[in-house]
Design a protein around this motif. Sequence first.
Motif, PDB file in Angstrom:
ATOM      1  N   HIS A   1      14.257  80.286 -44.592  1.00  8.64           N
ATOM      2  CA  HIS A   1      14.499  79.980 -43.176  1.00  8.64           C
ATOM      3  C   HIS A   1      14.368  78.472 -42.949  1.00  8.64           C
ATOM      4  O   HIS A   1      13.428  77.851 -43.432  1.00  8.64           O
TER       5      HIS A   1
ATOM      6  N   ASP B 195       6.856  75.487 -45.256  1.00  9.66           N
ATOM      7  CA  ASP B 195       7.274  76.653 -44.444  1.00  9.66           C
ATOM      8  C   ASP B 195       8.358  76.220 -43.466  1.00  9.66           C
ATOM      9  O   ASP B 195       8.035  75.808 -42.366  1.00  9.66           O
ATOM     10  N   ASP B 196       9.648  76.239 -43.775  1.00 10.09           N
ATOM     11  CA  ASP B 196      10.111  76.751 -45.027  1.00 10.09           C
ATOM     12  C   ASP B 196      11.260  75.877 -45.546  1.00 10.09           C
ATOM     13  O   ASP B 196      12.299  76.391 -45.951  1.00 10.09           O
TER      14      ASP B 196
ATOM     15  N   GLU C  10      13.225  82.476 -37.618  1.00 15.79           N
ATOM     16  CA  GLU C  10      12.165  83.244 -38.291  1.00 15.79           C
ATOM     17  C   GLU C  10      10.865  83.153 -37.519  1.00 15.79           C
ATOM     18  O   GLU C  10      10.206  84.155 -37.248  1.00 15.79           O
ATOM     19  N   GLU C  11      10.513  81.913 -37.156  1.00 15.34           N
ATOM     20  CA  GLU C  11       9.205  81.699 -36.509  1.00 15.34           C
ATOM     21  C   GLU C  11       9.157  82.271 -35.087  1.00 15.34           C
ATOM     22  O   GLU C  11       8.083  82.486 -34.540  1.00 15.34           O
TER      23      GLU C  11
ATOM     24  N   ASP D 192       9.897  82.082 -48.949  1.00 15.56           N
ATOM     25  CA  ASP D 192       9.230  81.575 -47.749  1.00 15.56           C
ATOM     26  C   ASP D 192       7.827  81.118 -48.155  1.00 15.56           C
ATOM     27  O   ASP D 192       7.009  81.933 -48.572  1.00 15.56           O
ATOM     28  N   ILE D 193       7.595  79.803 -48.019  1.00 19.01           N
ATOM     29  CA  ILE D 193       6.343  79.167 -48.464  1.00 19.01           C
ATOM     30  C   ILE D 193       6.259  79.226 -49.997  1.00 19.01           C
ATOM     31  O   ILE D 193       5.407  79.889 -50.579  1.00 19.01           O
TER      32      ILE D 193
HETATM   33 ZN    ZN Z   1       7.966  80.965 -43.050  1.00 17.75          ZN
END
Ligand code: ZN
Length: 468
Positions: free
Chosen positions: A155, A175-176, A207-208, A235-236
């Motif tokens: 993302h 992130d990310d 996403e967030e 992601d991360i």
């Molecule tokens: Zn994320």
Amino acid sequence: MMAMRNHRNIFSSLLRSSNVCGICGVLLLNCTVYAQNAPAYVDPQIKAALSEISAGQIQSDIEKLVGFQTRSTISAQDAASVSGGRGIGAAREWIKNEFERFSRDCSGCLEVKTDTFTQPVSERVPSPVVLANIYAILKGINPEDAKRIVLVTGHYDSRNGDPLDNTGFAPGANDDASGTAVSLECARVLSRLKFPGTIIFLTVAGEEQGLYGSKHFAELAKAQGWQIEAVLNNDIVGGDHSPGQDAKAVRIFSESIPDNATEAQLRTIRALGGENDSPSRELARYIAQTARTYQIEVSPLLVFRRDRYLRGGDHISFNEAGFAAVRFTEYQENYAHQHQNVRSGNGIEYGDLPKFVNFGYVANVARINAATLASLASAPGPPRNVRIETKELVNDSTLVWVGPADGRAVAYEVLWRSTSTPDWEHAQSIGNVLKATVPVSKDNVIFAVQSVDEAGHRSEPIVPAPER
Ligand SMILES: [Zn+2]
């Protein structure tokens, strides 16, 4: 007839070999320990592509994304902000330009597309906002295999402490931007190659704010009937330089019981112990095997749960739409370095800054992704309608299946493991047959069958359904 031919197949291989496999506790079978020792096929073209993946390029991508100051989904996307290089609109245009640049370098091999929609008001969306997922399609060269799609995603939106802050600095390096860089880097190196199957390189927004971008894309894919066989969500994956980090491990989260399992499927799962064999979990095992095959310096650590406690990610949107999808995340997260405003206090530096990211680690995670995408896109389709015979009470196990529609399978492999073992333990190669009898009781193990092509590429393994 087929059964007899196959018996000959297995027993003729036994006769050729004096090995009796003591490790697996089966006296009559020439078997191998799959996880560590099986001679897996290393495709020289894939191996060369992995060496092209560059930590320097990934660093440059992450720094570029951080340079947009904020990529909050609800940040600016007007023309002035885009040309000024600030906000999610500018980030989106840059990603699109990168995919288009890769495509020019491969004579237009990528179809670069935007999935744009308006997200209505919700808890973290104070007024309707335009979201855009950017993706590039590397279409397969074999028409039958091209229907099969493997997908990598990250993302590109970011956030700071307040998810409604749409102007403050929200670097989102780990992130990310890290996952976005994985998708971009896979596109850069794999677009130079040709595969029978199709690969989609995706980056999503929203996403967030609530997984909105991935949800829209997964529902689009479902509505269009796209045959997505694997989703790799990164992601991360920054490998944060903090005490306790393991820079040699990346977690792969996979769901247990499929989100969309029917009542009949749930009954079978309960009766036969299928909780550990969802398509997503088979994908996780395939990723682990691929990382071993290509001897990548970061090893997948399989985590048998959908995601971390109280957390979610874009793979869940794909699981909910019925697709096999897993999440890659670094071994240990530093919570001071995510979803935090950049600041210092009590001797702690807060904020998701590039200086905390291990770019070499991200490159290795990208190699695991690229190797998996390339292996699946090279492999024949998996065997279809795989069943295990259960009509008679016998201690041998007989599996039957139909070959993939692409006609490229020249052999099959039967895999099995003890019901309490996490990963495949044994693999028996058999020829180009559609039935195999193995002198192991189906009551004691879990079986699967995978297709193998001329070169040695393996499809995802398929666990049989009981045939009554
Ligand atoms: Zn994320």
